[in-house]
Write a protein that holds these residues in place. Structure first.
Motif, mmCIF file in Angstrom:
data_model
loop_
_atom_site.group_PDB
_atom_site.id
_atom_site.type_symbol
_atom_site.label_atom_id
_atom_site.label_comp_id
_atom_site.label_asym_id
_atom_site.label_seq_id
_atom_site.Cartn_x
_atom_site.Cartn_y
_atom_site.Cartn_z
ATOM 1 N N GLY A 9 84.077 46.627 28.301
ATOM 2 C CA GLY A 9 83.069 47.052 29.255
ATOM 3 C C GLY A 9 81.729 46.389 28.975
ATOM 4 O O GLY A 9 81.541 45.712 27.969
ATOM 5 N N GLY A 10 80.805 46.594 29.886
ATOM 6 C CA GLY A 10 79.478 46.023 29.708
ATOM 7 C C GLY A 10 78.678 46.074 30.990
ATOM 8 O O GLY A 10 79.052 46.770 31.939
ATOM 9 N N SER A 11 77.593 45.335 30.992
ATOM 10 C CA SER A 11 76.707 45.280 32.146
ATOM 11 C C SER A 11 76.778 43.898 32.779
ATOM 12 O O SER A 11 76.641 42.897 32.081
ATOM 13 N N VAL A 12 76.988 43.874 34.085
ATOM 14 C CA VAL A 12 77.060 42.612 34.812
ATOM 15 C C VAL A 12 76.320 42.749 36.122
ATOM 16 O O VAL A 12 76.077 43.868 36.603
ATOM 17 N N GLN A 13 76.000 41.632 36.714
ATOM 18 C CA GLN A 13 75.395 41.654 38.031
ATOM 19 C C GLN A 13 76.484 41.680 39.095
ATOM 20 O O GLN A 13 77.632 41.270 38.855
ATOM 21 N N ALA A 14 76.122 42.169 40.250
ATOM 22 C CA ALA A 14 77.060 42.204 41.366
ATOM 23 C C ALA A 14 77.635 40.812 41.599
ATOM 24 O O ALA A 14 76.911 39.812 41.535
ATOM 25 N N GLY A 15 78.944 40.793 41.859
ATOM 26 C CA GLY A 15 79.636 39.525 42.035
ATOM 27 C C GLY A 15 80.260 38.990 40.761
ATOM 28 O O GLY A 15 81.062 38.054 40.807
ATOM 29 N N GLY A 16 79.895 39.566 39.644
ATOM 30 C CA GLY A 16 80.426 39.121 38.369
ATOM 31 C C GLY A 16 81.797 39.682 38.069
ATOM 32 O O GLY A 16 82.388 40.389 38.891
ATOM 33 N N SER A 17 82.275 39.351 36.880
ATOM 34 C CA SER A 17 83.619 39.757 36.474
ATOM 35 C C SER A 17 83.594 40.354 35.071
ATOM 36 O O SER A 17 82.734 40.013 34.246
ATOM 37 N N LEU A 18 84.556 41.217 34.830
ATOM 38 C CA LEU A 18 84.800 41.761 33.504
ATOM 39 C C LEU A 18 86.296 41.912 33.329
ATOM 40 O O LEU A 18 87.018 42.157 34.305
ATOM 41 N N ARG A 19 86.738 41.786 32.089
ATOM 42 C CA ARG A 19 88.129 42.101 31.779
ATOM 43 C C ARG A 19 88.160 43.202 30.734
ATOM 44 O O ARG A 19 87.683 43.036 29.609
ATOM 45 N N LEU A 20 88.752 44.306 31.110
ATOM 46 C CA LEU A 20 88.919 45.436 30.203
ATOM 47 C C LEU A 20 90.260 45.312 29.503
ATOM 48 O O LEU A 20 91.242 44.846 30.093
ATOM 49 N N SER A 21 90.284 45.754 28.259
ATOM 50 C CA SER A 21 91.520 45.763 27.483
ATOM 51 C C SER A 21 91.798 47.169 26.991
ATOM 52 O O SER A 21 90.879 47.947 26.732
ATOM 53 N N CYS A 22 93.064 47.471 26.856
ATOM 54 C CA CYS A 22 93.495 48.765 26.338
ATOM 55 C C CYS A 22 94.635 48.516 25.360
ATOM 56 O O CYS A 22 95.733 48.135 25.774
ATOM 57 N N ALA A 23 94.354 48.721 24.099
ATOM 58 C CA ALA A 23 95.349 48.489 23.063
ATOM 59 C C ALA A 23 95.982 49.809 22.650
ATOM 60 O O ALA A 23 95.277 50.781 22.358
#
Length: 121
Positions: A9-23
């Motif tokens: 998780g984190g902070s991004v601007q609109a239009g950006g991307s994030l990849r969440l992981s779940c181990a």
């Protein structure tokens, strides 16, 4: 007992991307359903997507269709949620969950601690 740990998780601007992981702490069995949920402040928790561990079949809520992709890495017992074209309304705490239910009427007994996603306009 399945322990789940989210990250990414984190902070991004609109239009950006994030990849969440779940181990997962243990090997995920083929009957498991692995899901991503989110809860925005003041709102009810909603399901975002889930994946059937056995064959990788996926399902998405309307809010994420075309923008989010759930996937799994069997060798790492890890589930991912790739989120593209993020919008401010995607801001929420994102949770990973697991259920040994073949993705049929899941009750989601196992949950991670959550990872915060904040999207600014």
């Amino acid at each position: 007992l399945v322990q789940l740990v989210e990250s990414g998780g984190g902070s991004v601007q609109a239009g950006g991307s994030l990849r969440l992981s779940c181990a997962a702490s243990i090997s995920i069995y083929s009957n498991y359903c692995m899901g991503w949920f989110r809860q925005a402040q003041g709102k009810e928790r909603e399901q975002v997507a889930y994946i059937y561990w056995l064959n990788g079949a996926t399902s998405y809520a309307d809010s994420g269709k075309g923008r989010f992709t759930i996937s799994r890495d069997i060798t790492k017992n890890t589930v991912y949620l790739l989120m593209n074209s993020l919008k401010p309304e995607d801001t929420a705490m994102y949770y990973c969950a697991a259920d040994p239910s073949f993705c049929q009427g899941s009750s989601w007994p196992y949950w991670g601690q959550g990872t915060q996603v904040t999207v600014s306009s």
